[in-house]
Design a protein around this motif. Structure first.
Motif: not given
Length: 107
Positions: A52-54, A70-72, A101-106
């Motif tokens: 899920g990372l770009f 990431i896209t949200v 950081r992606m885990k924190e956002v999601k």
């Protein structure tokens, strides 16, 4: 509808905007393209990193910069981490910062 780019936090924004001027100019140009056409521009501008990372890829006379995102929901992009690339492969340390950081956002 256009895409919106946001930063994970102020530190990430400062890291990104403190890139050397040549890399920063290219990065801001790619940001504009992403906001207008979406994140799936493909190389040389964007590339998938998996999970899920770009990445947004920016080159300048000073070297190569990367912004991992990431896209949200909706058409929003969150820049999780930015760094100046010094090796051929994206360093694992940089990827791990973005994944954390992606885990924190999601959540």
């Amino acid at each position: 509808m256009t895409w919106r780019i946001k930063f994970f936090n102020e530190k990430v924004e400062q890291e990104t905007l403190s890139f050397p001027s040549g890399i920063l100019a290219n990065l801001l140009h790619v940001f504009e393209l992403v906001e207008e056409f979406g994140p799936a521009l493909g190389k040389p501008y964007t590339a998938p990193l998996g999970d899920g990372l770009f990445e947004i890829r920016a080159k300048g006379k000073e070297g190569i910069g990367r912004s991992i995102f990431i896209t949200v929901k909706g058409q929003e992009i969150i820049i999780l981490h930015s760094f100046i690339k010094k090796t051929q492969k994206t360093p694992l340390r940089e990827l791990n910062i973005a994944k954390k950081r992606m885990k924190e956002v999601k959540t």
